[in-house]
Design an enzyme around this catalytic site. Structure first.
Site, PDB file in Angstrom:
ATOM      1  N   GLN A 276       0.814  -1.215   0.000  1.00 27.59           N
ATOM      2  CA  GLN A 276       0.000   0.000   0.000  1.00 27.59           C
ATOM      3  C   GLN A 276       0.853   1.273   0.000  1.00 27.59           C
ATOM      4  OE1 GLN A 276      -2.567   1.248   3.390  1.00 27.59           O
ATOM      5  NE2 GLN A 276      -4.235   0.653   2.020  1.00 27.59           N
TER       6      GLN A 276
ATOM      7  N   GLY B 146      17.100   1.957  -5.478  1.00 25.96           N
ATOM      8  CA  GLY B 146      18.478   2.233  -5.932  1.00 25.96           C
ATOM      9  C   GLY B 146      18.554   2.374  -7.444  1.00 25.96           C
TER      10      GLY B 146
ATOM     11  N   GLU C 219      10.898  31.096 -17.288  1.00 24.59           N
ATOM     12  CA  GLU C 219       9.631  31.780 -17.652  1.00 24.59           C
ATOM     13  C   GLU C 219       8.927  32.317 -16.402  1.00 24.59           C
ATOM     14  OE1 GLU C 219       7.485  30.802 -20.996  1.00 24.59           O
ATOM     15  OE2 GLU C 219       9.217  29.981 -22.041  1.00 24.59           O
TER      16      GLU C 219
END
Ligand SMILES: Cc1cc2nc3c(=O)[nH]c(=O)nc-3n(C[C@H](O)[C@H](O)[C@H](O)COP(=O)(O)OP(=O)(O)OC[C@H]3O[C@@H](n4cnc5c(N)ncnc54)[C@H](O)[C@@H]3O)c2cc1C
Length: 393
Positions: free
Chosen positions: A280, A341, A364
């Protein structure tokens, strides 16, 4: 069932199919090597131009594709799923054409815009300077009128496509009247006295060359001035509203790819006797990533619909840029986490995505500046209830 990209017309759905075809054949095979070697993919821009993908949001009578922003941005997003540098480049090119398309005289438009929209010539946008990034009105690059020419002197920092572009949209000071003393010029790359400094050695977007452009007595014919003297900052900033939507779309494209890689990995990698997506802790991370990607896409599309309807959209463009780039940064970072990893190695593209999206929170207009724009707009015009109007009005 994968997420659905709902396009407004069959023609625009076909445009996405065409984009995916080009992305798969021309971009995906090249991206890894070009990003590793910091090689600017000029040929790819020619291919996109020939396919009509560089001029999409501009009117057909000007040589553009006549597509609404809602469609153009989703094409940019599709390009960025494969190659952020090219997505950014398409957006910067559109930004470079914006002033000419909106402020140019018929003569200027007829002379230059068709080649720009066809991708025969590539554009760059020169607003920032070393000491004038967030505060462009502090710029010092000068343009002095001399007969039927202007003479430009100074340095424009951080130019995307610097040294690679064929023309530069340059904001330069024509008087000392602060933000009202800046004018906008279209400067051909082969102008005498114009050169590019060494490219910046960046964290990411290696395939997108960034360099300071040096102006040493560059003589530009007076008909290269867009609009009138003093209008340059307004032209630059109105272009940025549209440009920020382009960056939002690029960020969503990269985030979508990061999510896709993370899901694939989580469905095959096993720990404690099951695939990690069944834990989960990992599936909730992926769920939050999906929510971040899809809500960012919805945010830029909502701003684009306002623009397409001819309504003010500056605040929503800043919100879209802020949400999409902050979400993309989180999604790319979490994608590295999902891969463990392996995510920290160059065997997978997620470390590159993480490096690439970081700059989207910076250029921007940094995300602090977006918050400033949004906050000022709230102070100025947020009285009353949300207005309701039909899209066709
Ligand atoms: C890869 C790359 C490509 C770029 N391409 C282009 C290009 O094509 N054309 C172009 O013109 N420019 C380009 N830029 C420049 C870019 O737009 C600027 O870097 C950006 O606007 C920030 O300016 P700065 O770097 O000078 O930072 P600064 O303005 O010095 O800001 C430093 C920090 O202070 C914060 N800050 C500044 N003022 C405020 C304030 N009032 N309130 C709160 N926080 C504030 C900023 O958010 C930032 O965190 C590019 C930059 C990069 C890195």
């Amino acid at each position: 069932m994968p997420a659905t990209r709902l396009m407004p017309t069959q023609e625009s759905a076909d445009l996405i199919a065409l984009t995916r075809d080009i992305v798969d054949k021309e971009l995906r095979p090249r991206v890894d090597q070009a990003e590793r070697e910091a090689a600017f993919p000029r040929e790819v821009f020619r291919t996109l131009g020939r396919a009509g993908l560089l001029g999409l949001p501009y009117p057909e009578e000007q040589g553009g594709g006549g597509q609404p922003y809602e469609v153009y941005l989703q094409v940019v997003e599709e390009i960025a799923t494969a190659w952020a540098s090219v997505g950014v480049g398409v957006s910067v090119h559109a930004l470079s054409c914006f002033g000419l398309a909106t402020q140019g005289t018929d003569e200027q438009i007829n002379a230059w815009l068709p080649d720009m929209l066809a991708g025969d010539v590539l554009g760059a946008y020169c607003l920032s300077e070393a000491h004038a990034g967030s505060d462009p009105a502090a710029m010092t690059t000068r343009a002095v009128r001399d007969g039927d020419h202007y003479v430009l002197n100074g340095a424009k920092a951080w130019t995307t496509h610097g040294g690679e572009a064929d023309f530069y949209k340059v904001m330069a000071r024509t008087s000392d009247d602060g933000g009202r003393g800046i004018s906008c010029f279209l400067v051909p790359a082969d102008s005498e006295g114009l050169s590019a400094d060494n490219p910046e050695d960046k964290m990411g977007l290696m395939g997108s060359t960034t360099a300071t452009m040096l102006f040493d007595n560059v003589r530009v014919p007076a008909d290269r001035l867009l609009g009138v003297e003093g209008q340059g900052l307004a032209i630059a900033l109105s272009g940025l509203d549209a440009g920020r939507l382009g960056i939002a779309a690029v960020a969503v494209g990269v985030a979508q790819s990061a999510l896709d890689v993370a899901i694939d990995y989580a469905q095959t990698r096993e720990t404690f006797g099951t695939t990690i997506i069944k834990h989960q802790g990992v599936s909730f991370l992926l769920a939050d990533m999906a929510a971040a990607v899809e809500s960012a896409r919805a945010t830029y599309l909502a701003a684009a619909r306002l623009k397409d309807a001819g309504l003010p959209y500056g605040r929503q463009a800043s919100i879209a840029k802020l949400v999409a780039t902050d979400n993309a940064m989180r999604v790319a970072t979490d994608a590295v986490q999902v891969l463990g990893g392996a995510g920290y190695t160059k065997d997978f593209p997620v470390e590159r995505y993480m490096r690439e999206v970081k700059v989207m929170q910076i250029f921007e207009g940094t995300n602090q500046i977006q918050r400033m724009v949004i906050g000022r707009a709230l102070d100025k015009d947020n009285s009353g209830r949300i207005q309701v109007r039909p899209a066709e009005s």
